[in-house]
Design an enzyme around this catalytic site. Structure first.
Site, PDB file in Angstrom:
ATOM      1  CB  THR A   1      -0.943   0.209   1.071  1.00 47.83           C
ATOM      2  OG1 THR A   1      -0.317  -0.004   2.425  1.00 47.83           O
ATOM      3  CG2 THR A   1      -1.727  -0.930   1.742  1.00 47.83           C
TER       4      THR A   1
ATOM      5  CE  LYS B  62       0.093  -3.001   3.088  1.00 44.90           C
ATOM      6  NZ  LYS B  62      -0.694  -2.426   4.010  1.00 44.90           N
TER       7      LYS B  62
ATOM      8  CB  THR C  73      -2.165  -2.471   8.155  1.00 40.82           C
ATOM      9  OG1 THR C  73      -3.390  -1.598   8.594  1.00 40.82           O
ATOM     10  CG2 THR C  73      -2.798  -3.526   6.965  1.00 40.82           C
TER      11      THR C  73
ATOM     12  CD  GLU D 154       3.226   5.455   6.090  1.00 44.68           C
ATOM     13  OE1 GLU D 154       1.745   5.316   5.879  1.00 44.68           O
ATOM     14  OE2 GLU D 154       2.222   6.119   6.937  1.00 44.68           O
TER      15      GLU D 154
ATOM     16  CG  ASN E 166       0.013   8.585   7.172  1.00 41.66           C
ATOM     17  OD1 ASN E 166      -0.492   8.300   7.043  1.00 41.66           O
ATOM     18  ND2 ASN E 166       1.550   8.999   7.985  1.00 41.66           N
TER      19      ASN E 166
END
Lengths: 443, 443
Positions: B167, B193, B216, B303, B431
């Site tokens: 993702t 992932k 996740t 991220e 985000n």
């Protein structure tokens, strides 16, 4: 402005109540001259808050196990229940400074006592700023002497105290109210600092309560109320529990969090005591307002904050569950970044709730938004399922700089509220380490 | 590359072990065409992982109380201990989707079973992506049929599976090892992932362990080992406890975290059983390596992350204290932002420790930095006090993209480690809510 008739908001700060004098000076706590400190511009960095007469004192202190020297000293002094002056500096937290730090904190109270003709035991001490560097005591003492010579009850001086305690704050934070006890007019004034490292969890002794909660924040409250010592202590605990201990900017509890109240009795009211229910309630209502206004100012001025959000949990199984759920949402990185974009992202909210220790059932959760203090809640979720409310409508609400998030767990009757802000790029930019400046360590 | 002779790292992924075939397709889970979804570019979004023969299965699942439908279905299926295929999609987490979500998750397993000539009970299901939107089942079914026709054991196909589960990931994450059990060569392959919403706290049943921990993240591990079901379950628990459950990017546990292992016995080794200590250890060592490598890849791809930091707590009073201290530091906003600037800010580290639930004594704490796996620790603090190490020297260490932080509490013997990253403006930028795109809700 509050609609209650119990008190009214007045112009002023900590010198609004009778019998308080203040002063603030620049004494170079950061040692700008030596090239050892940061050079963010010269501003006042040391202040005195002095009552004309001995005052009843109460305090709430960080429950961090790494607790700064001035906190340790003030906890001991406040335990005696009496004080007449507070000395406070910014630019150096006197935290993680070992034995020298303890000596310096005590020396600050002695120097203040000397300058004011008091005993060291009557002086409380607070510090905020860099961690792990000892205080430049020659500068501090020079500052205390200079400030003592400037003491007066003016609003101007009180505003300079507010300037002196500011670190990353962008706005001064002050409030004052007045109300009547019997025929006498009583006033409460307050000021505070804090914008980052904010999630206070203060207790009267600095020891952690059963439900350990979690800024550097400093708060100073003055009142001319004549009030019983035990009642004042209880009133401050109640007030802080619903204000400073309900805010978070970044979930970080500081080593130096302190709120101090001095009550000097100069209003001449009949003493507020355990038995005077009405007077006690009046005082509590006013003190709750003062502390909550100050606490909200901290969140509104949160480092980089662009949204002020009130998170309300209702229908939790226990008070601890309600608190855990409120803090999980108020501190959730993904929730806070979504607000930055003005996005009513209920998926992340459910994610934060699900990961919390609060017991819940997904299929029972309602989530809605409203404007501040508005009665109409626009629901995004009912029983864990998206409502027909359009995404656009929710976005419009969340685009407001201030809004409320209402979460109904519907598994019990406990409630909790947290005041928080969004997480922005500016927060990161502000707090990213500055390798050219060891003084950037906040406390 | 590890120096152990117990196993060696080989090129490959989940199709490296014998008897596994994979495939991945684009079936438009986000409904790019309808204008309802985001349009981040077309990429594969559905994958199948299939064993030629029935396999022993074990899984670890999110302990979030808000748990996605596919997690609920897979928990039930894994309990039977046997499976032959996994169907997984990205772009939609099928979380917070109520009864329809449960129907859809089960329908995914039925459609897969139909395409492969299996029973639905032999199929596990995983999803990741937006929360609160039901799956486009026509697209999903089309994807399953298409993928089933493409199954093969090639590395290329396995890499496409990795692409399909990504993702916010910027890099594919795969690893494979081989080792000997007796005379037989056994292989373990893995892919995963995850980049944000990362602080997994998984358990075999999705129920929270006594010490509730907290992406996740999806992880898929295949092996051709012949292994006892109970031994495999225990081995996965041990492996996840020291890998996926020890990483954090942003402190957020997801609704969909899942790690699945399939063991099909095609290596033909003598069964690894509770009694075969040596074989069990060999398998465990290899599985620990595979899971830890994958877990670290998640943090390195966190991220916006620019630093990978290993936080080591030693000398804590209890294991729970060590864990609490490690998580407090690894998740502290002020600590993480300081690393972004390459700043060895021990003041913020002490602040985070002090606010944690770990019992500690400030005057006993040592804090030091080292390069990854280096023996030489450069101490910033000894017994709570700054050492003579120059600030510059510490900065040089922390300027490395990877370093270790060593915290010695010196009050006991318990230890813990957490793998974390810094908090950067890019994380916030990535985000922040996208009000033009309700599909940005991650899960």
């Amino acid at each position: 402005m509050p609609k209650t008739s119990a008190f009214r908001v007045i112009e002023g700060s900590i010198a609004a109540p009778s019998g308080f004098r203040t002063a603030a000076v620049f004494c170079d706590i950061k040692r700008l001259g030596t090239g050892k400190g940061s050079n963010k511009g010269q501003k006042r960095d040391l202040a005195l808050i002095v009552s004309e007469v001995p005052a009843i004192a109460a305090g709430m202190f960080t429950t961090s196990q790494v607790c700064a020297a001035p906190v340790k000293v003030s906890i001991k002094r406040v335990a005696a229940g009496c004080a007449q002056a507070v000395v406070v500096n910014s630019g150096n937290a006197n935290a993680c400074t070992g034995r020298q730090g303890m000596k310096d904190a005590e020396e600050m109270t002695r120097a203040t006592a000397l300058a004011l003709g008091l005993k060291a035991e009557q002086v409380l001490v607070c510090s905020t700023g860099r961690i792990g560097v000892t205080l430049p005591m020659a500068n501090v003492k020079r500052g205390i002497t200079a400030a003592a010579a400037l003491l007066n009850p003016s609003f101007e001086n009180a505003q300079q105290v507010t300037e002196a305690i500011m670190t990353s704050d962008t706005r001064p934070k002050t409030v004052a109210v007045e109300f009547k006890i019997g025929e006498k007019v009583v006033r409460i004034g307050g000021t505070c600092k804090g914008a980052g490292m904010i999630q206070p969890g203060m207790s009267p002794t600095g020891t952690r309560p059963a439900s350990g909660l979690h800024a550097t924040m400093l708060g100073f409250i003055t009142t001319d109320a004549n009030i019983d010592r035990t009642v004042l202590k209880g009133a401050l605990e109640t007030a802080v529990a619903q204000s400073f201990n309900r805010v978070t900017v970044d979930g970080d509890m500081s080593t130096n969090d302190t709120v101090i109240v001095l009550a000097n009795g100069k209003a001449g009211n009949i003493q507020v005591s355990a038995r005077s229910t009405k007077a006690r309630n009046t005082f509590q209502t006013a003190l709750n307002f003062v502390t909550l206004e100050l606490a909200k100012m901290i969140v509104r001025d949160g480092e980089g904050a662009s949204h002020f959000v009130t998170v309300r949990i209702k229908g939790a199984k226990t008070a601890a569950d309600a608190d855990a759920a409120a803090r999980a949402v108020a501190n959730g990185a993904l929730v806070k970044t979504s607000w930055f974009g003005g996005d009513p992202n209920w998926g992340r909210i459910l994610g934060a709730l699900g990961a919390s220790r609060a017991s819940l059932i997904e299929e029972k959760i309602d989530v809605g938004y409203s404007l501040p203090d508005a009665k109409k809640i626009i629901f995004a979720l009912k029983k864990g399922q998206p409502t027909r409310t359009s995404f656009k409508e929710l976005c419009t609400l969340v685009a407001n700089p201030e809004f409320e998030l209402h979460i109904f767990l519907n598994v019990g009757k406990a409630e909790a509220v947290m005041y928080t802000c969004d997480l922005t790029e500016e927060y990161v930019e502000f707090n990213k380490g500055d390798v050219s400046d060891p003084a950037s360590m906040g406390g």
